[in-house]
Design a protein around this motif. Structure first.
Motif, mmCIF file in Angstrom:
data_model
loop_
_atom_site.group_PDB
_atom_site.id
_atom_site.type_symbol
_atom_site.label_atom_id
_atom_site.label_comp_id
_atom_site.label_asym_id
_atom_site.label_seq_id
_atom_site.Cartn_x
_atom_site.Cartn_y
_atom_site.Cartn_z
ATOM 1 N N UNK A 57 0.802 -1.221 0.000
ATOM 2 C CA UNK A 57 0.000 0.000 0.000
ATOM 3 C C UNK A 57 0.831 1.265 0.000
ATOM 4 N N UNK A 58 2.115 1.150 0.159
ATOM 5 C CA UNK A 58 2.952 2.343 0.219
ATOM 6 C C UNK A 58 4.394 1.968 -0.028
ATOM 7 N N UNK A 59 5.293 2.842 0.362
ATOM 8 C CA UNK A 59 6.709 2.594 0.180
ATOM 9 C C UNK A 59 7.415 2.679 1.517
ATOM 10 N N UNK A 60 8.527 1.969 1.592
ATOM 11 C CA UNK A 60 9.293 1.907 2.819
ATOM 12 C C UNK A 60 9.888 3.268 3.187
ATOM 13 N N UNK A 61 10.172 4.094 2.183
ATOM 14 C CA UNK A 61 10.763 5.403 2.427
ATOM 15 C C UNK A 61 9.711 6.497 2.251
ATOM 16 N N UNK A 62 9.834 7.539 3.035
ATOM 17 C CA UNK A 62 8.924 8.675 2.891
ATOM 18 C C UNK A 62 9.315 9.475 1.653
ATOM 19 N N UNK A 63 8.434 10.348 1.213
ATOM 20 C CA UNK A 63 8.723 11.160 0.031
ATOM 21 C C UNK A 63 9.919 12.077 0.274
ATOM 22 N N UNK A 64 10.117 12.523 1.530
ATOM 23 C CA UNK A 64 11.284 13.363 1.845
ATOM 24 C C UNK A 64 12.585 12.599 1.647
ATOM 25 N N UNK A 65 12.595 11.353 2.071
ATOM 26 C CA UNK A 65 13.810 10.538 1.917
ATOM 27 C C UNK A 65 14.058 10.254 0.439
ATOM 28 N N UNK A 66 13.010 9.961 -0.310
ATOM 29 C CA UNK A 66 13.151 9.702 -1.741
ATOM 30 C C UNK A 66 13.675 10.954 -2.447
ATOM 31 N N UNK A 67 13.158 12.124 -2.073
ATOM 32 C CA UNK A 67 13.637 13.383 -2.673
ATOM 33 C C UNK A 67 15.114 13.611 -2.336
ATOM 34 N N UNK A 68 15.501 13.291 -1.105
ATOM 35 C CA UNK A 68 16.902 13.429 -0.693
ATOM 36 C C UNK A 68 17.792 12.478 -1.486
ATOM 37 N N UNK A 69 17.318 11.253 -1.694
ATOM 38 C CA UNK A 69 18.090 10.280 -2.478
ATOM 39 C C UNK A 69 18.239 10.749 -3.926
ATOM 40 N N UNK A 70 17.173 11.306 -4.487
ATOM 41 C CA UNK A 70 17.239 11.838 -5.851
ATOM 42 C C UNK A 70 18.223 12.998 -5.945
ATOM 43 N N UNK A 71 18.188 13.896 -4.966
ATOM 44 C CA UNK A 71 19.101 15.040 -4.953
ATOM 45 C C UNK A 71 20.550 14.567 -4.861
ATOM 46 N N UNK A 72 20.788 13.583 -3.999
ATOM 47 C CA UNK A 72 22.142 13.040 -3.861
ATOM 48 C C UNK A 72 22.618 12.446 -5.192
ATOM 49 N N UNK A 73 21.758 11.667 -5.866
ATOM 50 C CA UNK A 73 22.114 11.084 -7.159
ATOM 51 C C UNK A 73 22.441 12.146 -8.188
ATOM 52 N N UNK A 74 21.651 13.225 -8.210
ATOM 53 C CA UNK A 74 21.913 14.330 -9.139
ATOM 54 C C UNK A 74 23.215 15.044 -8.791
ATOM 55 N N UNK A 75 23.483 15.229 -7.492
ATOM 56 C CA UNK A 75 24.723 15.881 -7.062
ATOM 57 C C UNK A 75 25.947 15.055 -7.462
ATOM 58 N N UNK A 76 25.851 13.739 -7.315
ATOM 59 C CA UNK A 76 26.968 12.866 -7.710
ATOM 60 C C UNK A 76 27.203 12.981 -9.209
ATOM 61 N N UNK A 77 26.129 12.915 -9.993
ATOM 62 C CA UNK A 77 26.249 13.031 -11.450
ATOM 63 C C UNK A 77 26.887 14.369 -11.831
ATOM 64 N N UNK A 78 26.438 15.455 -11.198
ATOM 65 C CA UNK A 78 27.008 16.782 -11.480
ATOM 66 C C UNK A 78 28.492 16.835 -11.138
ATOM 67 N N UNK A 79 28.842 16.273 -10.010
ATOM 68 C CA UNK A 79 30.238 16.273 -9.553
ATOM 69 C C UNK A 79 31.133 15.494 -10.522
ATOM 70 N N UNK A 80 30.683 14.315 -10.938
ATOM 71 C CA UNK A 80 31.454 13.499 -11.876
ATOM 72 C C UNK A 80 31.633 14.245 -13.192
ATOM 73 N N UNK A 81 30.564 14.846 -13.689
ATOM 74 C CA UNK A 81 30.644 15.555 -14.965
ATOM 75 C C UNK A 81 31.544 16.786 -14.876
ATOM 76 N N UNK A 82 31.468 17.506 -13.774
ATOM 77 C CA UNK A 82 32.337 18.683 -13.613
ATOM 78 C C UNK A 82 33.805 18.272 -13.594
#
Length: 163
Positions: A57-82
């Motif tokens: 009926x739901x997910x193990x992680x809250x939407x805040x945690x999922x948003x934080x995980x997405x931000x971290x993934x984007x930050x890693x991608x940006x860092x690697x590309x830079x």
């Protein structure tokens, strides 16, 4: 004909967080990339894993945690590309394009090769032994077996202290 090929040469370089991929990029810039080459940097951002609850009926992680995980993934991608772009800036004659694809690196790289149709794919290798490679898999080996262009796998020399 050879001159036309050199003028339009596309070199796809797979980059990730490891020093091995940055070494492969640096090696390629120094040894195989000419002033008429276009370097396409590719980072494969792993897909987010979402765990449904037992009831479904739901997910193990809250939407805040999922948003934080997405931000971290984007930050890693940006860092690697830079970091990769900074390496390329030392070579003023090189045209650089950056792409970030979602998914398993093996699939993302192979799919990108199919779309982009580069003249060559350049990758680093972690140099895992047979046991680690069996359990973790080898992205470079997987891609070398499946893509339809030449693949250059660049192995970073071990420091003198590790020999």
């Amino acid at each position: 004909m050879a001159n036309a090929e050199a003028k339009d040469r596309k070199i796809l370089v797979a980059v990730d967080e490891g020093e091995e991929s940055m070494y492969a990029l640096s090696w390629a810039l120094t040894n195989i990339i000419s002033k008429n080459s276009k370097v396409i940097l590719l980072y494969a951002k792993p897909s987010r894993v979402i765990y449904p609850t037992v009831e479904g009926t739901g997910y193990l992680f809250s939407s805040n945690i999922i948003a934080t995980m997405d931000k971290y993934g984007n930050d890693v991608a940006d860092c690697v590309m830079e970091k990769a772009k900074k390496l390329c800036k030392e070579f003023e004659h090189v045209k650089v394009e950056a792409k970030v694809e979602m998914g398993d690196p093996r699939d993302a790289i192979c799919d990108s090769v199919e779309k982009i149709e580069p003249n060559i794919l350049v990758m680093g290798t972690h140099g895992y032994g047979i046991i680690k490679r069996t359990f973790l898999g080898s992205v470079s080996n997987h891609c070398a077996q499946r893509v339809k262009c030449p693949v250059l796998i660049v192995k970073r020399p071990k420091p003198a202290t590790e020999k």
